[in-house]
Design an enzyme around this catalytic site. Structure first.
Site, PDB file in Angstrom:
ATOM      1  CB  VAL A 114      -0.952   0.007   1.222  1.00  0.00           C
ATOM      2  CG1 VAL A 114      -1.769   1.288   1.274  1.00  0.00           C
ATOM      3  CG2 VAL A 114      -1.868  -1.210   1.184  1.00  0.00           C
ATOM      4  CB  CYS A 115       4.152   1.952   1.608  1.00  0.00           C
ATOM      5  SG  CYS A 115       3.866   1.149   3.192  1.00  0.00           S
TER       6      CYS A 115
END
Length: 197
Positions: free
Chosen positions: A49-50
């Protein structure tokens, strides 16, 4: 830990700047230089997700800049891992060149000072803080690891802070720049809510 209304914890730590320069003594307060700052944390580089969040912050960097707001990101990775991540194309799981500092919190001191360290994994939760020009935290949001942030909502909060500072009015639910606020009084809220009658 809720830090809204509190002074933001300052830190000095290694960082990679937008020009790919590595500095050992990045001072958040000095860098902010009296401007509002969005400080955000992500768990780890080269994860899932980062990169979507960092790329979105970078894409909207000009929107923050025109509002005189600086962006600073932090994770527990070293500056060399940050640099490698920037040097990796997004199609290969990287983030490309980034227009804001990426700080290295290898000792986990910064994430602990902001109270957002995952209790079992030792990495940062997905946390964002809006620090005003007086060094007060005015907004914070903390997500569990699987859930990405809404970066445009942080811009909305920046606009709300600016609106409140300029006009002294409060911002109702779902307020957006250009919409009316509420005078913080019984009469003001009655007048605002009368449109729902």
């Amino acid at each position: 830990m809720v830090l809204v209304t509190q002074n933001a914890p300052n830190f000095i730590a290694p960082a990679i700047l937008k020009n790919n320069q590595i500095v050992e003594q990045f001072d958040l307060k000095k860098y902010s230089n009296g401007q509002s700052t969005v400080l955000f944390f992500w768990p780890m580089d080269f994860t899932f997700v980062c990169p979507s969040e960092i790329i979105e912050f970078n894409k909207l960097h000009s929107e923050f800049k025109k509002r005189n707001v600086k962006i600073v990101g932090v994770s527990i990775d070293s500056v060399y891992v940050h640099q490698a991540w920037q040097n990796t194309l997004p199609k290969n799981g990287g983030i490309g060149k980034i227009n804001f500092p990426m700080v290295s919190d290898v000792k986990h001191d910064i994430q602990k000072s902001y109270g957002i360290q995952h209790p079992n994994l030792g990495i940062a939760l997905r946390a964002s803080f809006l620090i005003d020009s007086n060094w007060i935290i005015r907004h914070q949001v903390v997500n569990d690891l699987p859930f990405g942030r809404n970066i445009t909502d942080m811009i909305r909060m920046v606009d709300a802070l600016d609106f409140h500072n300029k006009f002294g009015e409060v911002c109702p639910a779902n307020w957006k720049k250009g919409e009316e606020g509420i005078t913080a009084s019984s009469e003001g809220v009655s007048q605002y809510l009368s449109k729902y009658s």
